[in-house]
Motif scaffolding. Sequence first.
Motif, PDB file in Angstrom:
ATOM      1  N   ILE C  52       8.577  25.625  16.366  1.00 24.80           N
ATOM      2  CA  ILE C  52       7.984  25.432  18.074  1.00 24.80           C
ATOM      3  C   ILE C  52       8.461  26.604  18.846  1.00 24.80           C
ATOM      4  O   ILE C  52       7.723  27.053  19.943  1.00 24.80           O
ATOM      5  N   THR C  53       9.787  26.853  18.587  1.00 19.70           N
ATOM      6  CA  THR C  53      10.279  28.127  19.528  1.00 19.70           C
ATOM      7  C   THR C  53       9.356  29.281  19.133  1.00 19.70           C
ATOM      8  O   THR C  53       8.734  29.829  20.284  1.00 19.70           O
ATOM      9  N   MET C  54       8.965  29.538  17.853  1.00 18.32           N
ATOM     10  CA  MET C  54       8.158  30.482  17.604  1.00 18.32           C
ATOM     11  C   MET C  54       6.813  30.560  18.221  1.00 18.32           C
ATOM     12  O   MET C  54       6.332  31.608  18.775  1.00 18.32           O
ATOM     13  N   VAL C  55       6.224  29.504  18.105  1.00 19.97           N
ATOM     14  CA  VAL C  55       4.807  29.486  18.881  1.00 19.97           C
ATOM     15  C   VAL C  55       4.995  29.540  20.270  1.00 19.97           C
ATOM     16  O   VAL C  55       4.017  30.456  20.941  1.00 19.97           O
ATOM     17  N   ILE C  56       6.033  28.985  20.812  1.00 24.76           N
ATOM     18  CA  ILE C  56       6.185  29.239  22.469  1.00 24.76           C
ATOM     19  C   ILE C  56       6.214  30.727  22.669  1.00 24.76           C
ATOM     20  O   ILE C  56       5.480  31.150  23.690  1.00 24.76           O
ATOM     21  N   TRP C 298       2.355  44.491  21.767  1.00 25.27           N
ATOM     22  CA  TRP C 298       2.217  43.134  21.156  1.00 25.27           C
ATOM     23  C   TRP C 298       2.013  42.875  19.764  1.00 25.27           C
ATOM     24  O   TRP C 298       2.671  42.190  19.027  1.00 25.27           O
ATOM     25  N   PHE C 299       1.182  43.898  19.338  1.00 22.94           N
ATOM     26  CA  PHE C 299       1.166  43.840  17.876  1.00 22.94           C
ATOM     27  C   PHE C 299       2.244  43.987  16.847  1.00 22.94           C
ATOM     28  O   PHE C 299       2.373  43.308  15.936  1.00 22.94           O
ATOM     29  N   THR C 300       2.873  44.906  17.290  1.00 26.72           N
ATOM     30  CA  THR C 300       4.156  45.372  16.809  1.00 26.72           C
ATOM     31  C   THR C 300       5.082  44.105  16.987  1.00 26.72           C
ATOM     32  O   THR C 300       5.898  43.650  15.870  1.00 26.72           O
ATOM     33  N   LEU C 301       4.984  43.562  18.090  1.00 25.07           N
ATOM     34  CA  LEU C 301       6.033  42.285  18.343  1.00 25.07           C
ATOM     35  C   LEU C 301       5.772  41.336  17.547  1.00 25.07           C
ATOM     36  O   LEU C 301       6.457  40.585  17.085  1.00 25.07           O
ATOM     37  N   ARG C 302       4.400  41.030  17.554  1.00 21.36           N
ATOM     38  CA  ARG C 302       3.867  39.808  16.732  1.00 21.36           C
ATOM     39  C   ARG C 302       4.239  40.057  15.284  1.00 21.36           C
ATOM     40  O   ARG C 302       4.725  38.974  14.761  1.00 21.36           O
ATOM     41  N   SER C 303       3.912  41.104  14.661  1.00 21.91           N
ATOM     42  CA  SER C 303       4.430  41.380  13.126  1.00 21.91           C
ATOM     43  C   SER C 303       5.789  41.022  13.322  1.00 21.91           C
ATOM     44  O   SER C 303       6.372  40.482  12.250  1.00 21.91           O
ATOM     45  N   PHE C 308      10.218  37.820  11.273  1.00 24.24           N
ATOM     46  CA  PHE C 308      11.507  37.352  11.745  1.00 24.24           C
ATOM     47  C   PHE C 308      11.396  35.767  11.170  1.00 24.24           C
ATOM     48  O   PHE C 308      12.508  35.084  10.646  1.00 24.24           O
ATOM     49  N   LEU C 309      10.316  35.041  11.695  1.00 26.20           N
ATOM     50  CA  LEU C 309      10.084  33.715  11.261  1.00 26.20           C
ATOM     51  C   LEU C 309      10.259  33.430   9.729  1.00 26.20           C
ATOM     52  O   LEU C 309      10.978  32.489   9.304  1.00 26.20           O
ATOM     53  N   ILE C 310       9.557  34.317   9.070  1.00 24.45           N
ATOM     54  CA  ILE C 310       9.417  34.237   7.538  1.00 24.45           C
ATOM     55  C   ILE C 310      10.825  34.260   7.171  1.00 24.45           C
ATOM     56  O   ILE C 310      11.452  33.385   6.307  1.00 24.45           O
ATOM     57  N   VAL C 311      11.627  35.491   7.670  1.00 21.90           N
ATOM     58  CA  VAL C 311      12.941  35.668   7.186  1.00 21.90           C
ATOM     59  C   VAL C 311      13.967  34.658   7.561  1.00 21.90           C
ATOM     60  O   VAL C 311      14.620  34.113   6.535  1.00 21.90           O
TER      61      VAL C 311
END
Lengths: 228, 127, 577
Positions: C52-56, C298-303, C308-311
């Motif tokens: 949820i945090t990630m999505v937000i 943004w794209f960099t941040l997005r990746s 981060f999410l995956i890890v």
Amino acid sequence: MSDSESRRRLDESIAFFGTIIAGQTHEITNVLNIISELSGLQVDLLRAQEQDAPVDLPRLQEVTTRIQNQVHRGETIIRNINGFAHSADLPVAVFDLREVLERVLFLAQRSARLAQVELVSDLPPESIVLESNPFCVQQAVFTCIDLALRSASDIRRVVVDYVVRGDGAEIRVTSGDPLTQDENTEDRLELLQFLLESIGGSVVKRPGDEPAGVSVLRIPRHHSAESE
Amino acid sequence: MSGLRVLFVDDEEELVSAVVERLQLRGIEARGATAGADALRIVERESFDVVVADVKMPGLGGLEVVRHIKALHPGLQVILLSGHGSQTDAKEGRRLGAFDYVEKPIDIEILIDILRNAAAATEQGGR
Amino acid sequence: MLDDLESHDFEPAMDLPEPEAPGGQVPAHAYRRLRRVVVLATAAVSLLPLAITMVINYVQFRDALQAEAVEPMARLTLNTKRSLELFLSERRSGLTFIALDRPFSELCDPTSLTRVISNLNRSLEVGTFVDLGIIDDSGSQLCYSGPFELEGRNYVDQDWFHEVARRGTSTSDVFLGFRESPHFAIATKHDQFDDEFYILRATIDAEMLSEQILTAGLRPTDDVFLINREGVLQSPSRRYGEVLSSIPLPVPHYSPSVEVVEFKDERGRAIFMSSAYIRNSPFVLIQIKPAEEAMGRWFTLRSELLGFLIVSAGVILTVILWGSGRLIMRIREADERRKALYHQVEYSNKLASIGRLAAGVAHEINNPLAIINEKTGLLKDLVTLSDATPPRDKVLGIADSVLASVARCQTITHRLLGFARHMDVRSETIDLHVLLREVLGFLGREAEYRNINVSFDVAEDLSTIESDRSQLQQVFLNILNNALAAVDSGGAINITLESGEDHTVVVTVTDDGKGIPEADIKKIFEPFFTTKKGGGTGLGLSITYGIVKKLGGEISVNSRLGLGTSFTVTLPEERKA
């Protein structure tokens, strides 16, 4: 330890208890039978009066003494039964090893006699006070003696002694002859192992291992049972 | 009754001596032994009318004594003595040829009765 | 967890040992299930908020960075729009000044007009007027100064003429003018007396527009250009070509302010387009920025976020799996330790109580023994003291006393022996007929309710046997239970007891129930074999088999499908242990 194992161990201990009590009860019965006979003998001796013969007073006295000896013997047996029974009161108690071993030797005399083996005590004069499970110790030593008694029939003599070593004592049962293996031997050895481990001790030398005819049990001064 | 020769066998020495003494006081020629093997040896050397043997003894027990005596001296009667009344022992004893089976504690009068009966049987059976 | 273990074989009565959970499998199962639950719950609780945090964060960052990317663009467009508007406004002002300052007659003079235009050009630092013309209210060009020959030309049918007449000013689209290069025109209207008016019209090099909009700070991938409302380029575009070509993008709708939109261009690539309508002109200022450039961060941040999410998810899951594994193991260990402790306590308790009982009984013997001692002591004294035969009745009295005490002792030892034998739990004399009736009693009234006839056939001289009562109970309870389960209502069970060869007793339990198929008979004593629907443990008969063997006996089964089954148990009269 699984349910069935623990149950088995309990059964074994109870069986051991029962065997000892039953055996000693037979000994008491023997004592009582003798007292009956001797008392009858006393009356018989008195019968001599009827034939106008003098009563053999010294003999009467002698018989009386013999009765008293049997009573004393009976009391000793009861005392040992008592001590044995009370040794099961607490799983951990402070006791004198020498005293306990003397009791085991007394209680095992019956088995030894029936096996026509001389059971000898060679306990050193020094006592050693242990904090452990006295019932367990008795059961273990008795098991060793029992194994020795069931051995090859040439065995005539089993000696029990102990030494104070390190932080505990080592009890030694010597029979001088190799162990005769039967279908129960493995079970007995396992039991021995279990008993010693449950008080934090060890079977330093198994009955049956070389050199033959000697088993050594190590009992630590302080009880440190690992949970089973 | 005079002349009655009895061999009493039990591993408790005190009991043997007490019973032997009592029998002797009653005019019975009683001898004692504290082991089955000894009893068999004695029976070879001397003649007896009846043998009384305790079932439970170290070494050769009462039943063994019965078997041996019956093999060598079929006419000699053996009475079994027991402290714990096992039916099995009684049956086995009879099967092996024991004359009777008596339980402890010993009533001396009853024992003497049985001894007399046994002796009579021995006489008939020949020695 | 042992509740999962359903035993349909039998419910042990009283002090019989409980059926064993086979090799601890059931508990392991339960622990595995527990672990699964723990893992799922913990994972859900930890990963859900993370997700949820990630999505937000994702949404917020994107919007923020988007705004960040877009803002400079919008500002630039705004500034450019303003400077363009200023530029146009200045030109218009110039014309207006001329009209106000110079008399009409002067303006109609070509030489003066030329001088005016030249001064105008000098006064404005940039923005060369190419030509200047005066047009009257009928559309005729009265005077002209410039490179073309346009005097006398009439513009009445031109849109711009009417627009100027109406609105007072007009700016034209870019057209190809002098030297075939792009120009545009500004016209202003000036009122005269009598509702007449004239128009001042000047042409400006369209390149001036380009110069206005091409400012510093533009990236190579940026594109800024002007279009008209039909989407025709009014200034050159890097992407879309030269002036007067059409752009393939949709013309933005009118808006008084700068608008920034994101969409996919003609090639499907994401772009940002900011647009601003230039006031008082037909122009629309467009700035194009490729999304990747604008949103590069943004794209960099997005990746990075995704990574981060995956890890984190990975780490969390790993920790959960490992942690829960350890936790469950600890729980299991604790359970086992507790069980062991319980066993230990049970063990000690039992021994202690037995000990006390035994000691209590044994202790009682001391009294009569003491009496014997006393009496015989007395006898001794009598003889010693009087040195003569003690009186007969005295001695007899003592002897009686002794015998009485001995008898007392014997009753006590009898009890002690009975107690010891019972303790042993190994051997006692048992009447099987009695035991079997007892066992039937344990099974309750089932036989009665279901109208099952249970009959006994007991041999006359049946011997008692020496065995373990509780284990025999267990054996026959199991067999009888199976028999009861196999017969239908109204069926029959027969129990026969007779002597067997070699000092044995044979117990045969026969039922007229369903029977056992031949294929199953061989397996019937195997552990875990069961034909019960819904399963039983399958252990009943294997335990029975084990017990019978341990007791030195034999057990066998005979069966015919549909006819019935009989179990035969042979037990030795005497234990050979």
